[in-house]
Design an enzyme around this catalytic site. Structure first.
Site, mmCIF file in Angstrom:
data_model
loop_
_atom_site.group_PDB
_atom_site.id
_atom_site.type_symbol
_atom_site.label_atom_id
_atom_site.label_comp_id
_atom_site.label_asym_id
_atom_site.label_seq_id
_atom_site.Cartn_x
_atom_site.Cartn_y
_atom_site.Cartn_z
ATOM 1 N N SER A 187 70.833 83.039 97.878
ATOM 2 C CA SER A 187 70.493 81.625 97.724
ATOM 3 C C SER A 187 69.122 81.367 98.323
ATOM 4 O O SER A 187 68.639 82.137 99.169
ATOM 5 C CB SER A 187 71.531 80.763 98.455
ATOM 6 O OG SER A 187 71.141 79.404 98.507
ATOM 7 N N TYR A 229 76.825 77.614 105.422
ATOM 8 C CA TYR A 229 76.500 78.337 104.188
ATOM 9 C C TYR A 229 75.236 79.169 104.368
ATOM 10 O O TYR A 229 75.185 80.347 103.961
ATOM 11 C CB TYR A 229 76.331 77.337 103.051
ATOM 12 C CG TYR A 229 76.154 77.959 101.683
ATOM 13 C CD1 TYR A 229 77.245 78.440 100.973
ATOM 14 C CD2 TYR A 229 74.892 78.053 101.100
ATOM 15 C CE1 TYR A 229 77.087 79.000 99.715
ATOM 16 C CE2 TYR A 229 74.728 78.605 99.837
ATOM 17 C CZ TYR A 229 75.829 79.081 99.145
ATOM 18 O OH TYR A 229 75.661 79.631 97.900
#
Length: 276
Positions: free
Chosen positions: A133, A146
């Site tokens: 990501s 996250y």
């Protein structure tokens, strides 16, 4: 011969699109899901769909065994994709919540890799693609849990790439930014389970920012791309003679990669704080 690919997290979003797009390119795709009902739906779509739940070590073993039985013991590529979010301020994040998200987003990936690498070593080739990501490059307020998992995946993947050098096994990172998916919707149960925002010292900031983002539809994010944008990079990672170690997807990811190279940490912080 038809090449084989195992993709995790195929119930929707990036995983579902990747399964369809790589099948269209001639790959034999094993599209795994965490829940059996999603596996059944994908089988109705014509996929082979073993159940793999990253939090269930037995399902990782049996799911991979199902794949290997179907292929005669070989696997050309693995795309680790399944993950979930846990939004909330780090000071409000219970350690059990952090432990839970690491179980899915890191430990399960690692367990599956450890079982796949011996297969690829034996055949002398293979590709392991990790869906990281932009939050594995820079972090962002409310995304501490996250981002921590994605920073971990970046470190593990870079190390594994070095350790597997010369084996014929490539380790590749794909780093999306905003891509259309259900990750925000799917993070709500984890947020409600773990984050006691009503008793937080920054409750007003939750009400003014994060709650609106979670519960109110405001349309696509800036620079958001469809999941096919990830499939395009995945195809290159799997089919190029010499794949890149990293593939950026979306404008914010390219910007984040540049910021890390040219700016100080304080300068990056000032930029990111504008969007909290």
């Amino acid at each position: 011969m038809t090449k084989t690919l195992l993709i995790t997290g195929c119930s929707s979003g990036i995983g579902h699109a990747a399964a369809n797009d790589m099948r269209a390119r001639g790959w034999r795709v094993f599209a795994s899901c965490r829940q059996q009902r999603d596996c059944d739906r994908l089988r109705a779509e014509g996929f082979e769909s073993p159940r793999i739940d990253y939090t269930d070590a037995d399902s990782i073993q049996t799911g991979l065994a199902e794949v290997l039985k179907s292929t005669g013991g070989t696997l050309d590529a693995l795309f680790n994709n399944g993950a979930h979010g846990l939004p909330g301020a780090v000071e409000d994040l219970p350690t059990d919540g952090l432990r839970e998200i690491f179980e899915t987003n890191v430990f399960g990936w690692h367990e599956l890799i450890r079982q796949v690498v011996p297969v690829m070593r034996a055949q002398g080739r293979g590709r392991i693609v990790q869906n990281s990501s932009v939050l594995g490059l820079v972090t962002y307020p409310w995304r501490g849990a996250y981002a921590a998992t994605k920073f971990a995946i970046e470190g593990l993947s870079d190390t594994l790439r070095l350790e597997l050098s010369g084996t014929g096994i490539d380790v590749i990172l794909i780093e999306p930014g905003p891509v259309t998916s259900k990750i925000r919707e799917n993070s709500i149960p984890h947020f409600e389970k773990h984050i006691d925002w009503k008793n937080s010292p920054i409750r007003d900031r939750y009400e003014g920012s994060l709650l609106k983002r979670l519960y109110e539809s405001s349309g696509p994010d800036a620079f958001e791309l469809p999941p096919a944008a990830v499939s395009k990079k995945l195809a290159h990672a799997l089919e190029a003679r010499r794949p890149r170690p990293r593939y950026y997807v979306t404008t914010p990811t390219y910007i984040a990669g540049t910021l890390r190279r040219v700016l100080s940490t304080r300068a990056i912080d000032r930029i990111l704080l504008r969007y909290r």
